[in-house]
Design a protein around this motif. Structure first.
Motif, PDB file in Angstrom:
ATOM      1  N   ASP A   1      26.478  29.417  29.509  1.00  0.00           N
ATOM      2  CA  ASP A   1      26.093  30.851  29.518  1.00  0.00           C
ATOM      3  C   ASP A   1      25.398  31.541  30.590  1.00  0.00           C
TER       4      ASP A   1
ATOM      5  N   ASP B   1      31.523  25.771  25.338  1.00  0.00           N
ATOM      6  CA  ASP B   1      30.187  25.248  24.723  1.00  0.00           C
ATOM      7  C   ASP B   1      30.872  24.077  24.139  1.00  0.00           C
TER       8      ASP B   1
ATOM      9  N   THR C   1      29.495  30.748  20.597  1.00  0.00           N
ATOM     10  CA  THR C   1      28.141  29.853  21.075  1.00  0.00           C
ATOM     11  C   THR C   1      27.343  29.595  19.954  1.00  0.00           C
TER      12      THR C   1
ATOM     13  N   THR D   1      29.483  33.305  27.870  1.00  0.00           N
ATOM     14  CA  THR D   1      30.032  31.748  28.145  1.00  0.00           C
ATOM     15  C   THR D   1      31.103  31.849  29.080  1.00  0.00           C
TER      16      THR D   1
HETATM   17 MG   LIG Z   1      29.813  32.048  24.152  1.00  0.00          MG
END
Ligand SMILES: [Mg+2]
Ligand SMILES: Nc1nc2c(ncn2[C@@H]2O[C@H](COP(=O)(O)OP(=O)(O)OP(=O)(O)O)[C@@H](O)[C@H]2O)c(=O)[nH]1
Length: 188
Positions: A35, A55, A20, A51
């Protein structure tokens, strides 16, 4: 009108390895972030959120080239996303958390787990958090030796910090300018 080339780069690795962070650091658009508050003890001991889907971020390199950045969820219960996101990508970054207990075991786990698409997609290994102390004392050469012993001996290995834009850009450029054939599993 100039044709635009799209490159899909996917970050893989365990919780806390910096996927991320990498997408957020390099993206020039506001990222998509999924997240949530972490509940598994193995994650909460590292950080507060994790997450759960993906992402997403993007960078336009020039008028012909756009890079799409995807981070995967690190927790193994979401491993179906690794295949969904990584299978048709143009490049895979496997991130390793140097401060974790057994980073080489983790690396080998990913080599096994996504073996099929590592044979097809150019890949690079980034060893993240090298600035922090570890209990195992591994060096970059130890990581390189582990990769050299694997089925993917030509995958390059670099020490990186995913909080630094230059480092994320470097990994992405390594993938874009690599020759896929040179990174594939060597014939036995
Ligand atoms: Mg992550
Ligand atoms: N000390 C240090 N911290 C880093 C480095 N790179 C990233 N971090 C920190 O480590 C944490 C990484 O968290 P994330 O980017 O959320 O990790 P993730 O891989 O997305 O984890 P999951 O989504 O749970 O799979 C963040 O708090 C970063 O600020 C580094 O090179 N050194």
């Amino acid at each position: 009108m100039t044709e635009m080339f799209h490159h899909k780069i996917v970050f893989l690795g365990p919780p806390g390895c910096g996927k991320t962070t990498a997408v957020q650091t390099y993206s020039e658009i506001e990222t998509v972030n999924t997240d949530v508050k972490a509940t598994e003890a193995s994650v909460t001991m590292i950080k507060e959120t994790t997450t759960v889907a993906l992402d997403y971020g993007a960078v336009v390199l020039d008028k012909e080239t756009k890079i799409h950045l995807y981070g995967t969820p690190g927790q193994e219960r979401f491993d179906f996303m690794w295949e969904i996101l990584g299978g048709d990508s143009n490049g895979i970054v496997i991130l390793v958390d140097h401060t974790s207990e057994d980073p080489i075991g983790t690396l080998n786990f990913y080599f096994e787990k996504v073996h099929d698409f590592l044979e097809k997609v150019p890949s690079v290994v980034g060893i993240n958090k090298f600035d922090s102390p570890s209990s195992h004392g591994l060096t970059l050469d130890d990581y390189k030796a582990a990769v050299a012993k694997s089925d993917f001996k030509n995958i390059p290995v670099y020490e990186v910090d995913m909080r630094k834009e230059d480092d994320v850009r470097f990994l992405v450029m390594t993938l874009l300018f690599s020759n896929p054939l040179s990174l594939q599993k060597e014939a036995e």
